[in-house]
Design a protein around this motif. Structure first.
Motif, PDB file in Angstrom:
ATOM      1  N   ARG A 275       0.750  -1.269  -0.057  1.00  0.00           N
ATOM      2  CA  ARG A 275       0.045   0.096   0.040  1.00  0.00           C
ATOM      3  C   ARG A 275       0.868   1.427   0.105  1.00  0.00           C
ATOM      4  NH1 ARG A 275      -5.180   0.180   1.089  1.00  0.00           N
ATOM      5  NH2 ARG A 275      -4.893  -1.993   0.285  1.00  0.00           N
ATOM      6  N   LEU A 276       1.932   1.309   0.821  1.00  0.00           N
ATOM      7  CA  LEU A 276       2.970   2.410   0.773  1.00  0.00           C
ATOM      8  C   LEU A 276       3.431   2.858  -0.553  1.00  0.00           C
ATOM      9  CD1 LEU A 276       4.793   1.689   4.350  1.00  0.00           C
ATOM     10  CD2 LEU A 276       3.117   3.467   4.007  1.00  0.00           C
ATOM     11  N   GLU A 277       3.893   1.279  -1.026  1.00  0.00           N
ATOM     12  CA  GLU A 277       4.530   1.526  -2.472  1.00  0.00           C
ATOM     13  C   GLU A 277       3.720   2.134  -3.459  1.00  0.00           C
ATOM     14  OE1 GLU A 277       7.914   1.359  -3.229  1.00  0.00           O
ATOM     15  OE2 GLU A 277       8.260   1.072  -1.235  1.00  0.00           O
ATOM     16  N   ASP A 278       2.553   1.780  -3.571  1.00  0.00           N
ATOM     17  CA  ASP A 278       1.327   2.100  -4.501  1.00  0.00           C
ATOM     18  C   ASP A 278       1.172   3.547  -4.554  1.00  0.00           C
ATOM     19  OD1 ASP A 278       0.916  -0.535  -5.441  1.00  0.00           O
ATOM     20  OD2 ASP A 278      -0.764  -0.682  -4.209  1.00  0.00           O
ATOM     21  N   ILE A 279       1.191   4.240  -3.056  1.00  0.00           N
ATOM     22  CA  ILE A 279       0.843   5.672  -3.044  1.00  0.00           C
ATOM     23  C   ILE A 279       2.226   6.389  -3.660  1.00  0.00           C
ATOM     24  CG2 ILE A 279       0.649   7.396  -1.168  1.00  0.00           C
ATOM     25  CD1 ILE A 279      -1.133   5.497   0.383  1.00  0.00           C
ATOM     26  N   LYS A 280       3.256   5.803  -3.209  1.00  0.00           N
ATOM     27  CA  LYS A 280       4.757   6.361  -3.788  1.00  0.00           C
ATOM     28  C   LYS A 280       4.721   6.507  -5.164  1.00  0.00           C
ATOM     29  CE  LYS A 280       7.619   4.860  -0.125  1.00  0.00           C
ATOM     30  NZ  LYS A 280       8.812   3.862   0.431  1.00  0.00           N
ATOM     31  N   LEU A 281       4.454   5.295  -5.869  1.00  0.00           N
ATOM     32  CA  LEU A 281       4.396   5.325  -7.412  1.00  0.00           C
ATOM     33  C   LEU A 281       3.175   6.065  -8.110  1.00  0.00           C
ATOM     34  CD1 LEU A 281       5.340   1.455  -7.518  1.00  0.00           C
ATOM     35  CD2 LEU A 281       6.971   3.393  -8.050  1.00  0.00           C
ATOM     36  N   TYR A 282       1.801   5.894  -7.595  1.00  0.00           N
ATOM     37  CA  TYR A 282       0.871   6.374  -8.328  1.00  0.00           C
ATOM     38  C   TYR A 282       0.083   7.502  -7.583  1.00  0.00           C
ATOM     39  CZ  TYR A 282       1.800   1.774 -10.081  1.00  0.00           C
ATOM     40  OH  TYR A 282       2.345   0.732 -10.475  1.00  0.00           O
ATOM     41  N   GLY A 283       0.658   7.970  -6.511  1.00  0.00           N
ATOM     42  CA  GLY A 283      -0.111   8.964  -5.952  1.00  0.00           C
ATOM     43  C   GLY A 283      -1.314   8.466  -4.915  1.00  0.00           C
ATOM     44  N   GLY A 284      -1.654   9.427  -4.078  1.00  0.00           N
ATOM     45  CA  GLY A 284      -2.876   8.913  -3.061  1.00  0.00           C
ATOM     46  C   GLY A 284      -2.908   9.973  -1.977  1.00  0.00           C
ATOM     47  N   SER A 285      -3.656   9.799  -0.961  1.00  0.00           N
ATOM     48  CA  SER A 285      -3.901  10.518   0.306  1.00  0.00           C
ATOM     49  C   SER A 285      -2.635  10.283   1.056  1.00  0.00           C
ATOM     50  CB  SER A 285      -4.990  10.003   0.820  1.00  0.00           C
ATOM     51  OG  SER A 285      -5.138  10.631   2.177  1.00  0.00           O
ATOM     52  N   LYS A 286      -2.145  11.569   1.488  1.00  0.00           N
ATOM     53  CA  LYS A 286      -0.855  11.678   2.301  1.00  0.00           C
ATOM     54  C   LYS A 286      -1.257  11.406   3.693  1.00  0.00           C
ATOM     55  CE  LYS A 286       1.380  15.422  -0.038  1.00  0.00           C
ATOM     56  NZ  LYS A 286       1.917  16.934   0.181  1.00  0.00           N
ATOM     57  N   ILE A 287      -2.718  11.577   4.111  1.00  0.00           N
ATOM     58  CA  ILE A 287      -3.108  10.910   5.565  1.00  0.00           C
ATOM     59  C   ILE A 287      -3.190   9.685   5.628  1.00  0.00           C
ATOM     60  CG2 ILE A 287      -5.117  10.903   6.862  1.00  0.00           C
ATOM     61  CD1 ILE A 287      -5.871  13.885   6.153  1.00  0.00           C
ATOM     62  N   LYS A 288      -3.815   8.747   4.353  1.00  0.00           N
ATOM     63  CA  LYS A 288      -3.597   7.262   4.464  1.00  0.00           C
ATOM     64  C   LYS A 288      -2.085   6.657   4.258  1.00  0.00           C
ATOM     65  CE  LYS A 288      -8.054   6.446   1.913  1.00  0.00           C
ATOM     66  NZ  LYS A 288      -8.834   6.077   0.770  1.00  0.00           N
ATOM     67  N   TYR A 289      -1.126   7.512   3.575  1.00  0.00           N
ATOM     68  CA  TYR A 289       0.097   7.074   3.722  1.00  0.00           C
ATOM     69  C   TYR A 289       0.732   6.939   5.192  1.00  0.00           C
ATOM     70  CZ  TYR A 289       5.086   6.667   2.506  1.00  0.00           C
ATOM     71  OH  TYR A 289       6.210   6.072   2.538  1.00  0.00           O
ATOM     72  N   LYS A 290       0.377   8.150   5.592  1.00  0.00           N
ATOM     73  CA  LYS A 290       0.922   8.309   6.809  1.00  0.00           C
ATOM     74  C   LYS A 290       0.363   7.088   8.109  1.00  0.00           C
ATOM     75  CE  LYS A 290       3.696  10.306  10.204  1.00  0.00           C
ATOM     76  NZ  LYS A 290       5.151  10.068   9.842  1.00  0.00           N
ATOM     77  N   VAL A 291      -0.917   6.806   7.983  1.00  0.00           N
ATOM     78  CA  VAL A 291      -1.601   6.038   8.715  1.00  0.00           C
ATOM     79  C   VAL A 291      -0.963   4.677   8.327  1.00  0.00           C
ATOM     80  CG1 VAL A 291      -3.785   4.569   9.024  1.00  0.00           C
ATOM     81  CG2 VAL A 291      -3.901   7.357   9.211  1.00  0.00           C
ATOM     82  N   ALA A 292      -0.798   4.355   6.938  1.00  0.00           N
ATOM     83  CA  ALA A 292      -0.305   3.098   6.733  1.00  0.00           C
ATOM     84  C   ALA A 292       1.335   2.761   7.147  1.00  0.00           C
ATOM     85  CB  ALA A 292      -0.372   2.631   5.203  1.00  0.00           C
ATOM     86  N   GLU A 293       1.959   4.107   7.300  1.00  0.00           N
ATOM     87  CA  GLU A 293       3.330   3.930   7.815  1.00  0.00           C
ATOM     88  C   GLU A 293       3.343   3.721   9.108  1.00  0.00           C
ATOM     89  OE1 GLU A 293       7.202   6.485   6.410  1.00  0.00           O
ATOM     90  OE2 GLU A 293       5.468   7.928   7.413  1.00  0.00           O
ATOM     91  N   ILE A 294       2.414   4.165  10.046  1.00  0.00           N
ATOM     92  CA  ILE A 294       2.437   4.019  11.413  1.00  0.00           C
ATOM     93  C   ILE A 294       2.030   2.685  11.523  1.00  0.00           C
ATOM     94  CG2 ILE A 294       1.184   4.732  13.480  1.00  0.00           C
ATOM     95  CD1 ILE A 294       0.780   7.623  12.323  1.00  0.00           C
ATOM     96  N   LEU A 295       1.075   2.260  10.958  1.00  0.00           N
ATOM     97  CA  LEU A 295       0.637   0.782  11.176  1.00  0.00           C
ATOM     98  C   LEU A 295       1.866  -0.288  10.631  1.00  0.00           C
ATOM     99  CD1 LEU A 295      -1.648  -1.259  12.007  1.00  0.00           C
ATOM    100  CD2 LEU A 295      -2.278  -1.163   9.638  1.00  0.00           C
ATOM    101  N   PHE A 296       2.484   0.063   9.675  1.00  0.00           N
ATOM    102  CA  PHE A 296       3.733  -0.808   9.317  1.00  0.00           C
ATOM    103  C   PHE A 296       4.767  -0.798  10.471  1.00  0.00           C
ATOM    104  CE2 PHE A 296       8.014  -1.261   7.372  1.00  0.00           C
ATOM    105  CZ  PHE A 296       7.818  -2.486   6.659  1.00  0.00           C
ATOM    106  N   ASP A 297       5.170   0.248  10.798  1.00  0.00           N
ATOM    107  CA  ASP A 297       6.190   0.446  12.147  1.00  0.00           C
ATOM    108  C   ASP A 297       5.710  -0.288  13.381  1.00  0.00           C
ATOM    109  OD1 ASP A 297       7.619   1.936  10.326  1.00  0.00           O
ATOM    110  OD2 ASP A 297       7.339   3.909  10.968  1.00  0.00           O
ATOM    111  N   TYR A 298       4.573  -0.412  13.335  1.00  0.00           N
ATOM    112  CA  TYR A 298       3.908  -0.743  14.581  1.00  0.00           C
ATOM    113  C   TYR A 298       4.288  -2.377  14.444  1.00  0.00           C
ATOM    114  CZ  TYR A 298       0.762  -1.936  18.543  1.00  0.00           C
ATOM    115  OH  TYR A 298       0.257  -2.427  19.972  1.00  0.00           O
ATOM    116  N   VAL A 299       3.473  -3.026  13.393  1.00  0.00           N
ATOM    117  CA  VAL A 299       3.903  -4.132  13.378  1.00  0.00           C
ATOM    118  C   VAL A 299       5.045  -4.769  13.164  1.00  0.00           C
ATOM    119  CG1 VAL A 299       2.852  -6.178  11.605  1.00  0.00           C
ATOM    120  CG2 VAL A 299       1.400  -4.360  12.047  1.00  0.00           C
ATOM    121  N   LEU A 300       6.049  -3.960  12.355  1.00  0.00           N
ATOM    122  CA  LEU A 300       7.336  -4.353  12.520  1.00  0.00           C
ATOM    123  C   LEU A 300       8.134  -4.431  13.620  1.00  0.00           C
ATOM    124  CD1 LEU A 300       9.696  -4.959  10.428  1.00  0.00           C
ATOM    125  CD2 LEU A 300      10.198  -2.468  10.488  1.00  0.00           C
TER     126      LEU A 300
END
Length: 437
Positions: A275-300
């Motif tokens: 999901r993070l890579e898709d937003i980087k490549l094709y654009g998308g909501s910065k808020i959704k990116y940030k939420v996904a990034e926080i979730l990724f870091d947490y699960v990691l």
């Protein structure tokens, strides 16, 4: 009885009134994980039941209400739901169904639509279907996946991965049979109580519980005789669900193997990373990116804690997500992400590297992403690491269980020969030492 409410598209909504009255049926996949997650839902006021039904009649029901070109997991999950509704065990006017939607390009995101069509065909159009997703694909006024629920669900995945990992590493060698399974049940009950009290899902609490789990399993008395080490990979449903893989894990245990099934957390990280890579490549909501990034870091972070605690007590552990991802660099492209994508290839390389080189790749017949990333990569994997001993097994309603097991036995025959070659030198050395004495 709750009034039936439909949205503009004609979809039946699971309402707040239904939450009070309705029983929600959940399909079984990974027993330890799903029991913990189901207990989280129960704690939030949802009446839930995991379906444990098994047997060939499930597939036959699925074939009756779903086109036979539909992938096998969809056919089984839908068949299991309709089989349950037809059983007479449930009040079909006060029963709802829940199914996950990943939101990716795999057909799995469309199971929910196939399920609704099948329900109409079977005469159960009054049964609402709840989508469990993090993508906002569908919303229901009677069900909300809140942040505390998400955190407790992630905790359930972490605990499930740890219990599955340690159970498999001790069960194969336990002196007192059944001790590992018994300890799993004890911990599932204990963790359920902890989560129900509003604890057990912060980083510190998870860290402590994982250490206690590892400590308990390390106290199981073992007889570590040489055994074939076998790994299971594949499409996520047939990888974990005994209904989908003809109880593959139990079959390998019967063949005197130590079994390793990679955890669900790596799949979760893979999906969030995509999901993070898709937003980087094709654009998308910065808020959704940030939420996904926080979730990724947490699960990691959770995965890293699991690795740290399990290895501290002498258990074999996963490599970690970034190491796992690095294994497929120059082997398969990171853009290959439909279904299990590059993760499937990476897990086979990881298993081989960590001593579980005898691998059963379980896949639904006709699942194109998995055929490409599994069968299509077997030759390349063997070129990278010639220890890899892989058999790909297709699962579908027409597959004969005996044929599947015979093919696995052929792979295990090679595994046993390789094990004998490894153990012979040490056995000869032991005999020499005894002779000298």
């Amino acid at each position: 009885m709750a009034e039936l409410v439909y949205d503009k598209t004609g979809r039946l909504i699971f309402t707040k009134e239904m939450k009070k009255e309705y029983l929600i049926l959940l399909p079984q996949m990974a027993p330890i994980h799903f029991n913990l997650i189901r207990n989280v839902f129960t704690n939030y006021g949802y009446k839930t039941e995991l379906l444990e039904t098994d047997g060939p009649e499930i597939a036959q029901v699925g074939l009756k209400y779903v086109h036979n070109d539909t992938c096998y997991p969809a056919l089984l999950v839908i068949g299991q739901f309709i089989h349950a509704l037809q059983s007479g065990k449930y009040d079909v006017n006060k029963t709802a169904l829940m199914i996950t939607q990943t939101g990716g390009g795999c057909r799995a995101s469309n199971y929910i639509h196939l399920l609704r069509k099948a329900l109409v065909k079977a005469g159960f159009s009054q049964v609402p279907v709840i989508s469990l997703n993090l993508s906002g694909l569908e919303k229901n006024s009677g069900f909300s996946f809140t942040l505390p629920m998400i955190r407790k669900t992630v905790a359930g995945l972490v605990y499930g991965d740890m219990l599955m990992l340690l159970k498999n590493q001790t069960k194969a060698y336990e002196i007192k049979k059944g001790e590992s399974e018994k300890l799993v049940k004890i911990w599932v009950n204990k963790l359920t109580d902890i989560l129900n009290k509003g604890d057990g899902y912060t980083v510190k609490q998870i860290e402590k519980n994982l250490e206690d789990i590892a400590k308990d399993f390390s106290n199981i008395k073992l007889n570590r005789v040489p055994k074939v080490k076998a790994g299971i990979v594949g499409e996520i449903y047939v990888k974990y669900a005994k209904l989908g893989n003809n109880n593959l894990e139990a079959f390998l245990e019967e063949q005197n193997c130590e079994v390793c099934v990679p955890g669900i957390m790596s799949f979760a990280l893979f999906k969030i990373d995509n999901r993070l890579e898709d937003i980087k490549l094709y654009g998308g909501s910065k808020i959704k990116y940030k939420v996904a990034e926080i979730l990724f870091d947490y699960v990691l972070k959770m995965e890293n804690i699991l690795i740290e605690k399990a290895s501290a007590y002498g258990f074999n552990t996963p490599s970690g997500y970034y190491k796992l991802k690095s294994l497929v660099k120059d082997v398969i492209g990171y853009g290959n992400k439909m279904g299990e994508g590059w993760l499937l290839t990476a897990e086979m390389l990881e298993l081989t590297e960590t001593g579980y080189e005898n691998i059963v790749c379980a896949q639904p017949f006709g699942c194109l992403p998995n055929h490409i990333c599994a069968k299509g990569m077997m030759r390349k994997i063997k070129e990278v690491d010639n220890r890899a001993n892989i058999v790909a097994i297709d699962y579908d309603p027409g597959a004969v269980k005996v044929n599947q097991e015979n093919r696995i036995k052929l792979m295990l025959a090679v595994a046993k020969e390789n094990l004998a070659k490894k153990t012979e030198p040490s056995q000869i050395k032991q005999k020499e030492l005894v002779h000298k004495d």
